[in-house]
Scaffold this motif. Structure first.
Motif, PDB file in Angstrom:
ATOM      1  N   ASP A   1      31.551 233.947  55.737  1.00 20.41           N
ATOM      2  CA  ASP A   1      31.127 232.739  55.044  1.00 20.41           C
ATOM      3  C   ASP A   1      31.137 231.534  55.977  1.00 20.41           C
ATOM      4  OD1 ASP A   1      30.760 233.645  52.229  1.00 20.41           O
ATOM      5  OD2 ASP A   1      32.853 234.242  52.480  1.00 20.41           O
TER       6      ASP A   1
ATOM      7  N   ASP B   1      36.766 232.560  50.695  1.00 16.97           N
ATOM      8  CA  ASP B   1      35.699 232.837  51.663  1.00 16.97           C
ATOM      9  C   ASP B   1      36.260 233.397  52.968  1.00 16.97           C
ATOM     10  OD1 ASP B   1      33.775 232.057  49.916  1.00 16.97           O
ATOM     11  OD2 ASP B   1      33.291 230.163  50.905  1.00 16.97           O
TER      12      ASP B   1
ATOM     13  N   ARG C   1      45.345 230.921  55.591  1.00 11.51           N
ATOM     14  CA  ARG C   1      44.705 232.081  54.984  1.00 11.51           C
ATOM     15  C   ARG C   1      44.259 233.033  56.086  1.00 11.51           C
ATOM     16  NH1 ARG C   1      42.026 227.770  52.201  1.00 11.51           N
ATOM     17  NH2 ARG C   1      43.023 227.368  50.196  1.00 11.51           N
TER      18      ARG C   1
ATOM     19  N   LYS D   1      27.360 230.530  55.345  1.00 13.49           N
ATOM     20  CA  LYS D   1      27.382 229.198  54.754  1.00 13.49           C
ATOM     21  C   LYS D   1      27.500 228.071  55.773  1.00 13.49           C
ATOM     22  CE  LYS D   1      29.742 230.373  50.380  1.00 13.49           C
ATOM     23  NZ  LYS D   1      30.941 230.065  49.552  1.00 13.49           N
TER      24      LYS D   1
ATOM     25  N   ARG E   1      37.356 223.000  53.879  1.00 11.99           N
ATOM     26  CA  ARG E   1      37.715 222.768  52.476  1.00 11.99           C
ATOM     27  C   ARG E   1      36.545 222.183  51.693  1.00 11.99           C
ATOM     28  NH1 ARG E   1      43.775 220.111  53.258  1.00 11.99           N
ATOM     29  NH2 ARG E   1      44.920 222.093  53.429  1.00 11.99           N
ATOM     30  N   GLU E   2      35.741 221.375  52.355  1.00 11.00           N
ATOM     31  CA  GLU E   2      34.619 220.720  51.671  1.00 11.00           C
ATOM     32  C   GLU E   2      33.471 221.681  51.398  1.00 11.00           C
ATOM     33  OE1 GLU E   2      31.496 216.984  52.390  1.00 11.00           O
ATOM     34  OE2 GLU E   2      33.166 217.328  53.790  1.00 11.00           O
ATOM     35  N   HIS E   3      33.226 222.615  52.310  1.00 12.42           N
ATOM     36  CA  HIS E   3      32.005 223.419  52.227  1.00 12.42           C
ATOM     37  C   HIS E   3      32.236 224.896  51.938  1.00 12.42           C
ATOM     38  CE1 HIS E   3      29.486 220.088  53.517  1.00 12.42           C
ATOM     39  NE2 HIS E   3      30.333 219.841  54.503  1.00 12.42           N
ATOM     40  N   THR E   4      33.488 225.329  51.821  1.00 12.25           N
ATOM     41  CA  THR E   4      33.756 226.737  51.504  1.00 12.25           C
ATOM     42  C   THR E   4      34.763 226.820  50.369  1.00 12.25           C
ATOM     43  OG1 THR E   4      35.555 226.946  53.136  1.00 12.25           O
ATOM     44  CG2 THR E   4      33.314 227.439  53.895  1.00 12.25           C
ATOM     45  N   SER E   5      34.927 228.025  49.846  1.00 15.15           N
ATOM     46  CA  SER E   5      35.870 228.281  48.764  1.00 15.15           C
ATOM     47  C   SER E   5      37.105 228.988  49.303  1.00 15.15           C
ATOM     48  CB  SER E   5      35.205 229.153  47.694  1.00 15.15           C
ATOM     49  OG  SER E   5      34.037 228.522  47.190  1.00 15.15           O
ATOM     50  N   PRO E   6      38.237 228.928  48.563  1.00 16.13           N
ATOM     51  CA  PRO E   6      39.482 229.521  49.076  1.00 16.13           C
ATOM     52  C   PRO E   6      39.383 230.984  49.468  1.00 16.13           C
ATOM     53  CG  PRO E   6      39.955 228.099  47.213  1.00 16.13           C
ATOM     54  CD  PRO E   6      38.457 228.177  47.310  1.00 16.13           C
TER      55      PRO E   6
END
Length: 235
Positions: free
Chosen positions: A87, A34, A52, A116, A27-32
């Motif tokens: 990602d 990804d 997800r 990422k 949650r801190e380093h990726t987007s929903p």
């Protein structure tokens, strides 16, 4: 907090203890939106706690893979994906089940396919090994067959945390302890009791947010497991 999937079996407390901090890092380093790959996922993987769709790969699936996991049969040291396909990549409690000579190759593959972030967790250190041996002996004392994962811990030994920190290439590496050895020993021994195991599962089904908050207090020292967040250095 998303509801946990209702399928044939229920999440265990030890899975929650290792996946909750991984979910926080995602949650801190990726987007929903990804993409996510979990290497060595088994049939459920992080899907218990991350609702997800994601790709989960393993050498075999002993039970039917369960959504949101999208299964791929593959070996961790030779992933069938192009470079930077995802990602984020998760590798949770996998290295201790791999032949020590192949661990670096597994890590390199995980890093090869991420854009990422790679989140890598595994038990390590003499205190963690002592706890595993104690649990193994407790199974034998009770005339129970140790689970396969524990047999593999005994056969392969635990990875050295330097296997991540010494990887070649330009990576930013952040690490944190996960589960004190004292808590881990209590948790795993408790789960030999059917009543306690059922209580843990009920708590995870009914009040997962409360369980997650309580588990954060269990991350004392010395840690049973270390979790690494590995990110490429841009530029």
């Amino acid at each position: 907090m998303p509801r946990l999937p209702r399928i044939g079996s229920y999440p265990l407390l030890d899975r929650a203890a290792r996946y909750f901090p991984i979910r926080r890092l995602l949650r801190e380093h990726t987007s929903p939106g990804d993409s996510l790959l979990e290497v060595g996922s088994g049939p459920f993987g992080i899907g218990w706690f991350h609702r997800r769709a994601f790709v989960g790969c393993d050498v075999e699936f002993e039970l039917p893979p369960t959504p949101p996991l999208v299964p791929v049969v593959a070996r961790a040291h030779r992933l069938p994906f192009p470079d930077a396909s995802f990602d984020a990549v998760v590798l949770s409690d996998v290295l201790e089940h791999v032949d020590p000579a192949a661990r670096v190759d597994v890590l390199r593959e995980a890093l090869r396919v991420t854009r990422k972030l790679a989140v890598i967790g595994f038990p390590c250190g003499p205190d963690a090994l002592r706890v595993d041996r104690s649990l193994y002996e407790e199974y034998r004392r009770r005339s129970l067959s140790p689970p396969r994962w524990l047999e593999e811990h005994m056969r392969n030994g635990l990875p050295d945390e330097r296997v991540v920190e010494e990887l070649p290439g330009a990576w930013k590496v952040f690490t944190c302890g996960n589960e004190s050895v004292r808590f881990h020993e209590w948790m795993m021994t408790s789960q030999l009791s059917f009543a306690r195991r059922a209580a843990f599962r009920a708590a995870l089904m009914l009040v997962p947010a409360v369980v997650e908050r309580l588990l954060r207090y269990a991350d004392g020292t010395p840690p049973y497991r270390r979790i690494f967040a590995v990110m490429p250095v841009s530029g």
